[in-house]
Design a protein around this motif. Structure first.
Motif, mmCIF file in Angstrom:
data_model
loop_
_atom_site.group_PDB
_atom_site.id
_atom_site.type_symbol
_atom_site.label_atom_id
_atom_site.label_comp_id
_atom_site.label_asym_id
_atom_site.label_seq_id
_atom_site.Cartn_x
_atom_site.Cartn_y
_atom_site.Cartn_z
ATOM 1 N N ILE A 110 0.542 -0.965 0.296
ATOM 2 C CA ILE A 110 -0.134 -0.170 0.229
ATOM 3 C C ILE A 110 1.191 0.960 0.203
ATOM 4 O O ILE A 110 1.555 1.626 0.883
ATOM 5 C CB ILE A 110 -1.113 0.284 1.281
ATOM 6 N N ASP A 111 0.895 1.384 -0.180
ATOM 7 C CA ASP A 111 1.646 3.124 -0.954
ATOM 8 C C ASP A 111 2.355 3.717 -0.984
ATOM 9 O O ASP A 111 2.946 4.787 0.051
ATOM 10 C CB ASP A 111 0.803 3.932 -0.342
ATOM 11 N N GLN A 114 -1.748 6.119 -3.614
ATOM 12 C CA GLN A 114 -2.664 6.834 -3.563
ATOM 13 C C GLN A 114 -2.238 8.302 -4.127
ATOM 14 O O GLN A 114 -0.992 8.707 -4.301
ATOM 15 C CB GLN A 114 -2.444 6.911 -1.888
ATOM 16 N N PHE A 128 -9.019 5.987 0.754
ATOM 17 C CA PHE A 128 -7.425 5.393 1.706
ATOM 18 C C PHE A 128 -7.638 4.213 2.170
ATOM 19 O O PHE A 128 -6.736 3.871 1.513
ATOM 20 C CB PHE A 128 -7.734 6.086 3.012
ATOM 21 N N SER A 129 -8.972 3.598 2.036
ATOM 22 C CA SER A 129 -9.029 2.129 2.127
ATOM 23 C C SER A 129 -8.295 1.340 0.578
ATOM 24 O O SER A 129 -9.142 2.161 -0.705
ATOM 25 C CB SER A 129 -10.441 1.617 1.993
ATOM 26 N N CYS A 142 -4.258 4.643 5.519
ATOM 27 C CA CYS A 142 -4.447 3.584 4.191
ATOM 28 C C CYS A 142 -4.641 2.060 4.971
ATOM 29 O O CYS A 142 -5.382 1.568 4.460
ATOM 30 C CB CYS A 142 -3.918 3.466 3.018
ATOM 31 N N GLN A 157 -7.390 1.159 7.022
ATOM 32 C CA GLN A 157 -8.930 1.484 6.445
ATOM 33 C C GLN A 157 -8.938 0.052 6.220
ATOM 34 O O GLN A 157 -10.076 -0.262 5.692
ATOM 35 C CB GLN A 157 -8.297 2.674 6.289
ATOM 36 N N THR A 158 -8.279 -0.134 5.050
ATOM 37 C CA THR A 158 -8.248 -1.235 4.061
ATOM 38 C C THR A 158 -7.966 -2.716 5.430
ATOM 39 O O THR A 158 -8.982 -3.633 4.860
ATOM 40 C CB THR A 158 -6.159 -1.347 3.750
#
Length: 182
Positions: free
Chosen positions: A16-17, A55, A82-83, A111, A114-115
């Motif tokens: 993630i990001d 993101q 965000f997710s 992120c 929330q994911t």
């Protein structure tokens, strides 16, 4: 105890990001890159799917070059939420046919949190590589990990993940992957 066991046939890696401008704001950004690099090699060696998100790349840059160059078979998605659990990415997750997910990335309390919440809510078993996620502050990172653990995710680390996926020494995969852990 199955909740705490990883195997390569049921698991995918979600990154993630980990982006250029985000890494610059993270005290432990380089550690996250290094651990994620090791997990990408593990996923590739064990034929595990890899999904990568970015993101708002126009503002935060692309995935860092060190990781981008390692991604041979991964699917990459841009997002504004965000997710990562949004339609296009959700479909890619479902297409893996796997219900266990290892997560690395930024930021733990936004992120990643929330994911993890959305994945757990939709029946996935989440494993957070605690040394493969970070936030701008230690307090936010620890808070994010605490929230994620409270929701039922397994908080672990890169080395534990690798040895759990391997299961035993002496295999060709062990010989390749054990060299990554120093």
């Amino acid at each position: 105890m199955d909740k705490f066991k990883l195997n390569s046939e049921e698991t995918f890696l979600l990154i993630i990001d980990i982006q250029e401008r985000l890494v610059n704001a993270m005290k432990y950004g380089e550690q996250v890159i290094d651990k994620t690099d090791i997990l990408i090699s593990t996923a590739e060696e064990l034929n595990m799917p890899v999904i990568v998100t970015e993101q708002y790349p126009k503002g935060l840059g692309s995935t860092v070059p060190q990781l981008e160059s390692k991604l041979k078979s991964g699917k990459k998605f841009e997002k504004m939420n965000f997710s990562v659990y949004i339609d296009e990415i959700k479909n890619a997750i479902e297409e893996t046919g796997r219900k266990k997910v290892i997560i690395t990335g930024m930021e733990t309390h936004v992120c990643v949190f929330q994911t993890a919440r959305d994945l757990i809510n939709n029946g996935y078993e989440v494993f957070i590589a605690s040394d493969g996620v970070c936030s701008r502050t230690k307090q936010n990172h620890l808070n994010g990990l605490d929230l994620i653990k409270s929701m039922g995710a397994v908080i672990t680390n890169t080395e534990t993940i690798i040895f759990d996926l391997l299961g035993k020494a002496g295999t060709p995969e062990f010989k390749v992957l054990s060299k990554l852990i120093k």
